[in-house]
Design a protein around this motif. Structure first.
Motif, PDB file in Angstrom:
ATOM      1  N   PRO A  85       8.173 -12.745  -8.192  1.00  0.00           N
ATOM      2  CA  PRO A  85       8.701 -13.855  -7.406  1.00  0.00           C
ATOM      3  C   PRO A  85       7.827 -14.257  -6.084  1.00  0.00           C
ATOM      4  N   ASP A  86       8.022 -15.487  -5.597  1.00  0.00           N
ATOM      5  CA  ASP A  86       7.041 -15.931  -4.459  1.00  0.00           C
ATOM      6  C   ASP A  86       7.848 -15.023  -3.324  1.00  0.00           C
ATOM      7  N   ASP A  87       8.004 -13.806  -3.263  1.00  0.00           N
ATOM      8  CA  ASP A  87       8.408 -12.887  -2.206  1.00  0.00           C
ATOM      9  C   ASP A  87       7.289 -11.965  -1.771  1.00  0.00           C
ATOM     10  N   GLU A  88       7.175 -12.060  -0.448  1.00  0.00           N
ATOM     11  CA  GLU A  88       5.973 -11.241   0.212  1.00  0.00           C
ATOM     12  C   GLU A  88       6.312  -9.709  -0.068  1.00  0.00           C
ATOM     13  N   ASP A  89       7.253  -9.170  -0.143  1.00  0.00           N
ATOM     14  CA  ASP A  89       7.647  -7.850  -0.259  1.00  0.00           C
ATOM     15  C   ASP A  89       7.353  -7.367  -1.477  1.00  0.00           C
ATOM     16  N   VAL A  90       7.859  -8.119  -2.548  1.00  0.00           N
ATOM     17  CA  VAL A  90       7.754  -7.835  -3.904  1.00  0.00           C
ATOM     18  C   VAL A  90       6.052  -7.995  -4.407  1.00  0.00           C
ATOM     19  N   ILE A  91       5.293  -8.730  -3.696  1.00  0.00           N
ATOM     20  CA  ILE A  91       3.957  -9.006  -4.067  1.00  0.00           C
ATOM     21  C   ILE A  91       3.299  -7.534  -3.397  1.00  0.00           C
ATOM     22  N   LEU A  92       3.547  -7.483  -2.152  1.00  0.00           N
ATOM     23  CA  LEU A  92       3.134  -6.114  -1.618  1.00  0.00           C
ATOM     24  C   LEU A  92       3.287  -4.762  -2.581  1.00  0.00           C
ATOM     25  N   GLU A  93       4.610  -4.738  -2.943  1.00  0.00           N
ATOM     26  CA  GLU A  93       5.113  -3.619  -3.772  1.00  0.00           C
ATOM     27  C   GLU A  93       4.280  -3.654  -4.933  1.00  0.00           C
ATOM     28  N   SER A  94       4.178  -4.761  -5.793  1.00  0.00           N
ATOM     29  CA  SER A  94       3.333  -4.815  -6.880  1.00  0.00           C
ATOM     30  C   SER A  94       1.816  -4.482  -6.741  1.00  0.00           C
ATOM     31  N   VAL A  95       1.220  -4.850  -5.710  1.00  0.00           N
ATOM     32  CA  VAL A  95      -0.339  -4.732  -5.447  1.00  0.00           C
ATOM     33  C   VAL A  95      -0.442  -3.176  -4.888  1.00  0.00           C
ATOM     34  N   ALA A  96       0.413  -2.714  -4.394  1.00  0.00           N
ATOM     35  CA  ALA A  96       0.212  -1.108  -3.840  1.00  0.00           C
ATOM     36  C   ALA A  96       0.626  -0.351  -5.255  1.00  0.00           C
ATOM     37  N   GLY A  97       1.395  -0.833  -6.038  1.00  0.00           N
ATOM     38  CA  GLY A  97       1.650  -0.047  -7.176  1.00  0.00           C
ATOM     39  C   GLY A  97       0.426   0.134  -8.339  1.00  0.00           C
ATOM     40  N   TRP A  98      -0.378  -1.081  -8.072  1.00  0.00           N
ATOM     41  CA  TRP A  98      -1.417  -0.962  -9.154  1.00  0.00           C
ATOM     42  C   TRP A  98      -2.866  -0.475  -8.508  1.00  0.00           C
ATOM     43  N   VAL A  99      -3.101  -0.763  -7.294  1.00  0.00           N
ATOM     44  CA  VAL A  99      -4.366  -0.264  -6.648  1.00  0.00           C
ATOM     45  C   VAL A  99      -4.349   1.120  -6.633  1.00  0.00           C
ATOM     46  N   GLY A 100      -5.666   1.544  -7.273  1.00  0.00           N
ATOM     47  CA  GLY A 100      -5.980   2.962  -7.376  1.00  0.00           C
ATOM     48  C   GLY A 100      -5.766   3.493  -8.715  1.00  0.00           C
ATOM     49  N   LYS A 101      -5.083   2.778  -9.519  1.00  0.00           N
ATOM     50  CA  LYS A 101      -4.549   2.983 -11.005  1.00  0.00           C
ATOM     51  C   LYS A 101      -5.377   2.099 -11.995  1.00  0.00           C
ATOM     52  N   VAL A 102      -6.034   1.122 -11.649  1.00  0.00           N
ATOM     53  CA  VAL A 102      -6.860   0.195 -12.491  1.00  0.00           C
ATOM     54  C   VAL A 102      -7.974  -0.051 -11.813  1.00  0.00           C
ATOM     55  N   GLU A 103      -8.867  -0.671 -12.776  1.00  0.00           N
ATOM     56  CA  GLU A 103     -10.390  -0.811 -12.169  1.00  0.00           C
ATOM     57  C   GLU A 103     -10.216  -2.210 -11.629  1.00  0.00           C
ATOM     58  N   PHE A 104      -9.599  -3.116 -11.997  1.00  0.00           N
ATOM     59  CA  PHE A 104      -9.440  -4.441 -11.725  1.00  0.00           C
ATOM     60  C   PHE A 104      -7.883  -4.939 -11.652  1.00  0.00           C
ATOM     61  N   LEU A 105      -7.416  -5.627 -10.490  1.00  0.00           N
ATOM     62  CA  LEU A 105      -6.239  -6.495 -10.266  1.00  0.00           C
ATOM     63  C   LEU A 105      -6.544  -7.706 -10.083  1.00  0.00           C
ATOM     64  N   VAL A 106      -5.843  -8.397 -10.970  1.00  0.00           N
ATOM     65  CA  VAL A 106      -6.118 -10.154 -10.987  1.00  0.00           C
ATOM     66  C   VAL A 106      -4.837 -10.627 -10.450  1.00  0.00           C
ATOM     67  N   ILE A 107      -4.559 -11.483  -9.499  1.00  0.00           N
ATOM     68  CA  ILE A 107      -3.537 -12.042  -9.024  1.00  0.00           C
ATOM     69  C   ILE A 107      -3.459 -13.670  -9.367  1.00  0.00           C
ATOM     70  N   SER A 108      -2.524 -14.089 -10.007  1.00  0.00           N
ATOM     71  CA  SER A 108      -2.351 -15.493 -10.233  1.00  0.00           C
ATOM     72  C   SER A 108      -1.355 -15.994  -9.450  1.00  0.00           C
ATOM     73  N   GLY A 109      -1.774 -17.046  -8.336  1.00  0.00           N
ATOM     74  CA  GLY A 109      -0.783 -18.016  -7.756  1.00  0.00           C
ATOM     75  C   GLY A 109      -0.461 -17.566  -6.318  1.00  0.00           C
ATOM     76  N   GLY A 110       0.439 -18.365  -5.733  1.00  0.00           N
ATOM     77  CA  GLY A 110       0.766 -17.743  -4.336  1.00  0.00           C
ATOM     78  C   GLY A 110      -0.349 -18.267  -3.430  1.00  0.00           C
ATOM     79  N   LEU A 111      -1.317 -19.043  -3.519  1.00  0.00           N
ATOM     80  CA  LEU A 111      -2.328 -19.398  -2.409  1.00  0.00           C
ATOM     81  C   LEU A 111      -2.471 -20.751  -1.971  1.00  0.00           C
ATOM     82  N   GLY A 112      -1.403 -21.530  -2.280  1.00  0.00           N
ATOM     83  CA  GLY A 112      -1.347 -23.175  -1.935  1.00  0.00           C
ATOM     84  C   GLY A 112      -1.095 -22.971  -0.443  1.00  0.00           C
ATOM     85  N   PRO A 113      -0.479 -24.393  -0.120  1.00  0.00           N
ATOM     86  CA  PRO A 113      -0.461 -24.753   1.239  1.00  0.00           C
ATOM     87  C   PRO A 113       1.245 -24.678   1.691  1.00  0.00           C
TER      88      PRO A 113
END
Length: 402
Positions: free
Chosen positions: A45-73
């Protein structure tokens, strides 16, 4: 060492069912082609805490992490804020990168884009701002713990343009893969026939079934992949689509074009699905004359010349009606070859003699006139989808027989 890729799709609209994610599935296909395994796809979801948790869960475990969405105004675009929190840095305004975006627009759009500079030009301090070639929001890129992180806007054409500009060119092909598309075989029987191939060490096999087709994807060393492909094609020479063909409609068009044969359809229960699939193929106009969607008995009589006594004596779902529909389509469109489909898709209309799922097919050509029945199961959509697939396969096999 981190390997593979993870993909995150950010958006409440996808979790509520209002929209479907297409960005991650598209990128997963491109990564597959490059030999980069996708370790996971998450919709969050568009939830800052959930995005943070998901990013932290993948960084260091994969070579690439690509995020789609949530960059609009808007207020619910929280990806840039979550990434800044993950890095423990403030957001900064990347004016040079955003200036390149503004410069693409003329008034009055330029003023509107300029008005969105904050927050769309904000990126985490130390990250790279990626100018959007199709829209107005900056992308974001940075490295952390051996993971390359990319965040792109979620608008599909913007996401694809940015991925193709900033991400995919840096990914080199790893390993070899090829696919073989097989028609007319159930997935289970195909898996049983080539069981030894599927269990061969060093050879990864994916089995992807769809209506009427099973796609076998082989990945491994060039020698193993070539051997597997040759084995399947050698043992199923009449059932494999040509190399490079991925769908039955495309195979039908290609086969008809090579033979210089024109095509037409007569459809009842499929309601234009067969003709629609053919016209989805670029270049179909070279061979396809048209499809007659004749749902009612009156339409079958008036457009296709089905005899009233045929309908009275045998019904619309019958061998006799299917044959007359196929001949009528050839006559109506002046085509060399035609296929007809008439059946009971349900949920109503079935009888003890002709239950729901009873479908008759017929093909008419210079050297052939034949009909056959299939008894299909499933709901209305499933029966119609499979009926269209069988009609296309019938055209394909008839074309191959010459």
């Amino acid at each position: 060492m981190a390997n593979g890729a993870a993909l995150l799709a950010v958006g409440d609209e996808m979790l509520s069912g209002l929209r479907s994610d297409t960005n991650c599935s598209w990128l997963a296909s491109r990564l597959h082609d490059a030999g980069v395994p996708v370790r996971g796809i998450q919709v969050i979801p568009d939830d800052e805490d959930v995005i943070l948790e998901s990013v932290a869960g993948w960084v260091g475990k994969v070579e690439f992490l690509v995020i789609s969405g949530g960059l609009g105004p808007t207020h619910d675009d929280r990806t840039r804020f979550a990434l800044a929190r993950y890095l423990g840095v403030p957001l900064r305004q990347d004016d040079p990168a955003y200036d390149r975006i503004v410069a693409r627009y003329e008034e009055p759009l330029r003023s509107r884009v300029e008005a969105s500079r904050v927050p769309q030009a904000l990126i985490p301090e130390g990250a790279r701002g990626l100018p959007n070639p199709q829209g107005s929001a900056l992308g974001i890129a940075f490295s952390a713990k051996g993971t390359e992180v990319f965040a792109f806007p979620g608008v599909p054409w913007e996401f694809r343009a940015m991925a193709e500009t900033f991400f995919l060119p840096g990914i080199e092909a790893r390993g070899t893969w090829k696919q073989v598309v097989v028609a007319g075989w159930p997935e289970s029987l195909l898996a049983e026939k080539f069981e030894d191939l599927f269990s061969k060490p060093g050879l990864h096999v994916s089995i992807l079934p769809s209506a009427g087709l099973v796609t076998l994807v082989f990945r491994g060393s060039p020698e193993d992949v070539a051997s597997a492909v040759a084995r399947v094609r050698g043992e199923l020479p009449s059932d494999c689509l040509e190399d490079g063909e991925t769908g039955m409609a495309g195979a039908v068009v290609a086969c008809a074009a090579r033979a210089g044969i024109s095509l037409a359809c007569a459809e009842s229960c499929t309601g234009g699905l067969v003709g629609g699939a053919i016209t989805d193929v670029p270049g179909a106009s070279r061979v396809f004359q048209g499809t007659a969607v004749c749902y009612s008995n009156e339409a079958k009589i008036r457009l296709l010349g089905v005899k009233p006594q045929t309908l009275e004596n045998h019904g619309a779902v019958s061998e006799e009606c299917a044959l007359e529909m196929a001949c009528g389509a050839r006559r109506l469109f002046g085509s060399d070859l035609s296929v007809a489909v008439t059946g009971i898709a349900g949920p109503e209309g079935g009888t003890s003699e002709k239950p729901v799922g009873t479908v008759w097919f017929a093909v008419s050509g210079p050297k052939t006139l034949k009909a056959f029945k299939r008894s299909l199961t499933g709901d209305r959509a499933h029966i119609r989808r499979w009926s269209a697939a069988i009609a296309l396969e019938t055209l394909w096999r008839t074309l191959k027989e010459g």
